[in-house]
Design an enzyme around this catalytic site. Structure first.
Site, PDB file in Angstrom:
ATOM      1  CG  HIS A 204      -2.151  -0.819   1.043  1.00 40.38           C
ATOM      2  ND1 HIS A 204      -2.133  -2.185   1.047  1.00 40.38           N
ATOM      3  CD2 HIS A 204      -3.456  -0.468   0.843  1.00 40.38           C
ATOM      4  CE1 HIS A 204      -3.370  -2.647   0.871  1.00 40.38           C
ATOM      5  NE2 HIS A 204      -4.193  -1.619   0.747  1.00 40.38           N
ATOM      6  CG  HIS A 246       2.733  -3.110   6.580  1.00 37.49           C
ATOM      7  ND1 HIS A 246       3.534  -3.981   5.881  1.00 37.49           N
ATOM      8  CD2 HIS A 246       1.599  -2.991   5.858  1.00 37.49           C
ATOM      9  CE1 HIS A 246       2.914  -4.375   4.783  1.00 37.49           C
ATOM     10  NE2 HIS A 246       1.727  -3.793   4.751  1.00 37.49           N
TER      11      HIS A 246
HETATM   12  C1  LIG Z   1      -5.544  -7.779 -11.900  1.00 35.34           C
HETATM   13  C2  LIG Z   1      -4.723  -8.073 -10.702  1.00 35.34           C
HETATM   14  C3  LIG Z   1      -3.515  -8.881 -10.888  1.00 35.34           C
HETATM   15  C4  LIG Z   1      -5.097  -7.555  -9.523  1.00 35.34           C
HETATM   16  C5  LIG Z   1      -4.399  -7.812  -8.262  1.00 35.34           C
HETATM   17  C6  LIG Z   1      -4.581  -6.715  -7.296  1.00 35.34           C
HETATM   18  C7  LIG Z   1      -4.219  -7.145  -5.915  1.00 35.34           C
HETATM   19  C8  LIG Z   1      -4.874  -8.341  -5.356  1.00 35.34           C
HETATM   20  C9  LIG Z   1      -3.306  -6.463  -5.236  1.00 35.34           C
HETATM   21  C10 LIG Z   1      -2.866  -6.806  -3.851  1.00 35.34           C
HETATM   22  C11 LIG Z   1      -3.019  -5.615  -2.982  1.00 35.34           C
HETATM   23  C12 LIG Z   1      -2.584  -5.927  -1.574  1.00 35.34           C
HETATM   24  C13 LIG Z   1      -3.535  -6.594  -0.681  1.00 35.34           C
HETATM   25  C14 LIG Z   1      -1.343  -5.591  -1.183  1.00 35.34           C
HETATM   26  C15 LIG Z   1      -0.835  -5.800   0.193  1.00 35.34           C
HETATM   27  O1  LIG Z   1      -0.512  -4.544   0.684  1.00 35.34           O
HETATM   28  P1  LIG Z   1       0.320  -4.402   2.034  1.00 35.34           P
HETATM   29  O2  LIG Z   1       0.408  -2.936   2.270  1.00 35.34           O
HETATM   30  O3  LIG Z   1      -0.438  -5.096   3.102  1.00 35.34           O
HETATM   31  O4  LIG Z   1       1.667  -5.014   1.756  1.00 35.34           O
END
Ligand SMILES: CC(C)=CCC/C(C)=C/CC/C(C)=C/COP(=O)(O)O
Length: 284
Positions: A204, A246
């Site tokens: 994020h 985090h």
């Molecule tokens: C079309 C496609 C591949 C969409 C994927 C989008 C997706 C599931 C992104 C993940 C976002 C996410 C939960 C990231 C984790 O963030 P942190 O800040 O917890 O590391």
């Protein structure tokens, strides 16, 4: 003498800290079997004591008594001297990670409903959604499709490219570093990849920093809105720690990484000419 317990000083939640390359003890020689038993017991008895002893300066430890000295009492033998001389980088990293764990725990005031700021958790989760990959990818794709100018389409296409790059790079770093999320985190995020069980860096935070720079460079010109963009970036980062998702260093590194990712997007910038060239190549 740093004991193997000192290695776990930053791991009260049982998580590895930034991978073993950064471990303090790995910079020293293994514990000498001939060390006096009372010394081993004293160091192993309390993780806090072990951590403090691990961060003592070599000179202080050398002077701390005969327990580490030679039988003749004329100071430590040379072998011990080497073992007792951990690098400054190792000590600094251990201290930084200990502070990181402590601060992250203190700041995780929305980690669950019962936390001190538990009532703000829904708001933090809303901020979390604004930095999630899916709304950004969907928004950029939709705007590109709807845009009636070539310039608008070009900008949105490059935003899309940046967002995909971000997913790949963050996934790669998470898979290599494999730092676990804080123990107090509730894993109730929607739509996550398997690497998202890891904490370093915050996806994020990278996305917010990269998109923030992108918006400021290409889409948001009015001063009040630019302030709002910066505020949003900061809030996304802060919410990661307040939610207990985090550690502070995950977010700080994430901001830096996202900032650099924008530079990469600029370097790889897809212009209409580049795209035409790519299409021509693919039809050959
Ligand atoms: C079309 C496609 C591949 C969409 C994927 C989008 C997706 C599931 C992104 C993940 C976002 C996410 C939960 C990231 C984790 O963030 P942190 O800040 O917890 O590391």
């Amino acid at each position: 003498m740093p004991s193997p317990k000192a290695k776990n000083a930053g791991r009260r939640d049982g998580s590895p800290v930034l991978g073993s390359n950064f471990d303090f003890v790995s910079l020293t020689k293994p514990l000498n079997r001939s060390s006096p038993p009372h010394l081993l017991q004293r160091q192993g008895s309390d993780p806090t004591t072990a951590r403090l002893r691990a961060s003592e300066s070599p000179s202080r430890r050398r002077g701390s008594g005969s327990s580490t000295g030679s039988a003749s009492g004329q100071g430590p033998p040379e072998e011990d001297g080497i073992r007792l001389n951990p690098s400054l980088i190792g000590i600094s990293l251990s201290s930084l990670l200990a502070i990181d764990l402590w601060l992250s725990k203190r700041l995780s005031v929305c980690a669950c409903e019962d936390s001190s700021w538990g009532s703000a958790r829904p708001l933090m989760k809303l901020i979390e959604v604004t930095g999630h990959g899916i709304p950004w990818l969907a928004g950029a794709a939709y705007s590109m499709y709807k845009s009636d100018s070539a310039a608008g389409q070009e900008v949105m296409l490059n935003l899309l490219m940046g967002l995909l790059l971000d997913l790949i790079l963050v996934g790669a770093v998470k898979a290599v570093v494999r730092r676990r999320r804080p123990a107090h985190n509730q894993m109730d995020m929607f739509a996550t990849f398997s690497v998202d069980r890891y904490s370093f860096p915050s996806g994020h935070a990278t996305r917010a920093a990269m998109c923030g720079r992108f918006l400021l460079a290409h889409l948001v010109l009015a001063a009040p809105l630019r302030v709002l963009v910066l505020l949003w970036v900061g809030l996304v980062g802060l919410s990661r720690v307040l939610l207990g998702r985090h550690h502070v260093t995950d977010v700080l590194f994430g901001f830096w990484m996202g900032y650099c990712q924008y530079k990469l997007v600029e370097i790889l910038w897809l212009s209409p000419e580049t795209l035409q060239g790519l299409f021509r190549l693919s039809t050959l």
